[in-house]
Write a protein that holds these residues in place. Sequence first.
Motif, PDB file in Angstrom:
ATOM      1  N   GLY A  17     -10.230  55.813  45.723  1.00 38.03           N
ATOM      2  CA  GLY A  17      -9.463  56.553  45.248  1.00 38.03           C
ATOM      3  C   GLY A  17      -8.501  57.440  46.589  1.00 38.03           C
ATOM      4  O   GLY A  17      -7.961  58.426  46.294  1.00 38.03           O
ATOM      5  N   GLY A  18      -8.551  56.842  47.865  1.00 40.96           N
ATOM      6  CA  GLY A  18      -7.915  57.448  48.930  1.00 40.96           C
ATOM      7  C   GLY A  18      -8.500  58.445  49.442  1.00 40.96           C
ATOM      8  O   GLY A  18      -8.125  59.172  50.357  1.00 40.96           O
ATOM      9  N   LYS A  19      -9.808  58.639  49.165  1.00 42.11           N
ATOM     10  CA  LYS A  19     -10.570  59.927  49.852  1.00 42.11           C
ATOM     11  C   LYS A  19     -11.218  59.647  50.975  1.00 42.11           C
ATOM     12  O   LYS A  19     -11.506  58.308  51.314  1.00 42.11           O
ATOM     13  CB  LYS A  19     -11.350  60.474  48.711  1.00 42.11           C
ATOM     14  CG  LYS A  19     -11.111  61.116  47.631  1.00 42.11           C
ATOM     15  CD  LYS A  19     -12.002  61.508  46.555  1.00 42.11           C
ATOM     16  CE  LYS A  19     -11.358  62.200  45.250  1.00 42.11           C
ATOM     17  NZ  LYS A  19     -12.539  62.680  44.353  1.00 42.11           N
ATOM     18  N   LYS A  20     -11.603  60.392  51.909  1.00 37.69           N
ATOM     19  CA  LYS A  20     -12.598  60.309  52.997  1.00 37.69           C
ATOM     20  C   LYS A  20     -13.528  61.097  53.239  1.00 37.69           C
ATOM     21  O   LYS A  20     -13.355  62.298  52.844  1.00 37.69           O
ATOM     22  CB  LYS A  20     -11.453  60.161  54.108  1.00 37.69           C
ATOM     23  CG  LYS A  20     -10.343  59.399  54.343  1.00 37.69           C
ATOM     24  CD  LYS A  20      -9.493  59.368  55.890  1.00 37.69           C
ATOM     25  CE  LYS A  20      -8.300  58.341  55.679  1.00 37.69           C
ATOM     26  NZ  LYS A  20      -8.330  56.999  54.961  1.00 37.69           N
ATOM     27  N   LEU A  21     -14.447  60.645  53.959  1.00 35.42           N
ATOM     28  CA  LEU A  21     -15.715  61.459  54.244  1.00 35.42           C
ATOM     29  C   LEU A  21     -15.975  61.514  55.586  1.00 35.42           C
ATOM     30  O   LEU A  21     -15.956  60.578  56.272  1.00 35.42           O
ATOM     31  CB  LEU A  21     -17.035  60.853  53.419  1.00 35.42           C
ATOM     32  CG  LEU A  21     -18.288  61.429  53.917  1.00 35.42           C
ATOM     33  CD1 LEU A  21     -18.442  62.968  53.193  1.00 35.42           C
ATOM     34  CD2 LEU A  21     -19.618  60.701  53.225  1.00 35.42           C
ATOM     35  N   PHE A  22     -15.775  62.789  56.061  1.00 40.62           N
ATOM     36  CA  PHE A  22     -16.126  62.918  57.670  1.00 40.62           C
ATOM     37  C   PHE A  22     -17.414  63.144  57.943  1.00 40.62           C
ATOM     38  O   PHE A  22     -18.006  64.214  57.430  1.00 40.62           O
ATOM     39  CB  PHE A  22     -15.031  63.979  57.950  1.00 40.62           C
ATOM     40  CG  PHE A  22     -13.775  64.004  58.084  1.00 40.62           C
ATOM     41  CD1 PHE A  22     -12.891  62.988  58.718  1.00 40.62           C
ATOM     42  CD2 PHE A  22     -13.096  64.237  56.564  1.00 40.62           C
ATOM     43  CE1 PHE A  22     -11.527  62.864  58.730  1.00 40.62           C
ATOM     44  CE2 PHE A  22     -11.684  64.086  56.484  1.00 40.62           C
ATOM     45  CZ  PHE A  22     -11.110  63.196  57.509  1.00 40.62           C
ATOM     46  N   LEU A  23     -18.205  62.420  58.745  1.00 44.28           N
ATOM     47  CA  LEU A  23     -19.342  62.745  59.129  1.00 44.28           C
ATOM     48  C   LEU A  23     -19.714  62.772  60.770  1.00 44.28           C
ATOM     49  O   LEU A  23     -19.115  61.685  61.263  1.00 44.28           O
ATOM     50  CB  LEU A  23     -20.223  61.587  58.673  1.00 44.28           C
ATOM     51  CG  LEU A  23     -20.807  61.655  57.339  1.00 44.28           C
ATOM     52  CD1 LEU A  23     -21.648  60.230  56.841  1.00 44.28           C
ATOM     53  CD2 LEU A  23     -21.623  62.681  56.978  1.00 44.28           C
TER      54      LEU A  23
END
Length: 87
Positions: A17-23
């Motif tokens: 869905g074009g989302k990003k998770l920053f870790l």
Amino acid sequence: MEIVNKTKRPLKIPLPGGKKLFLVPGKSGQITPKAAEYPPLVKMVEAGEIEITDGGRSVGGGSGTVGGVSPATKNSSGGTIRHIGDR
């Protein structure tokens, strides 16, 4: 499902869905089982940058509730009244 950053640098993890998770290094985040099958995520797992686990949920329900009360309201001092309209 839980995802853990195994590198020593912050990661920008692509999700469906074009989302990003920053870790940040060594920290974990939550993803859906559908996201765990996302091809860019699978490549990162194979490269050893991230690790995906089932989250270690307990067998008894797994919804995060105890006796029908959510953890956020379990220790509160009573119910919250929602005011609607002019005050």
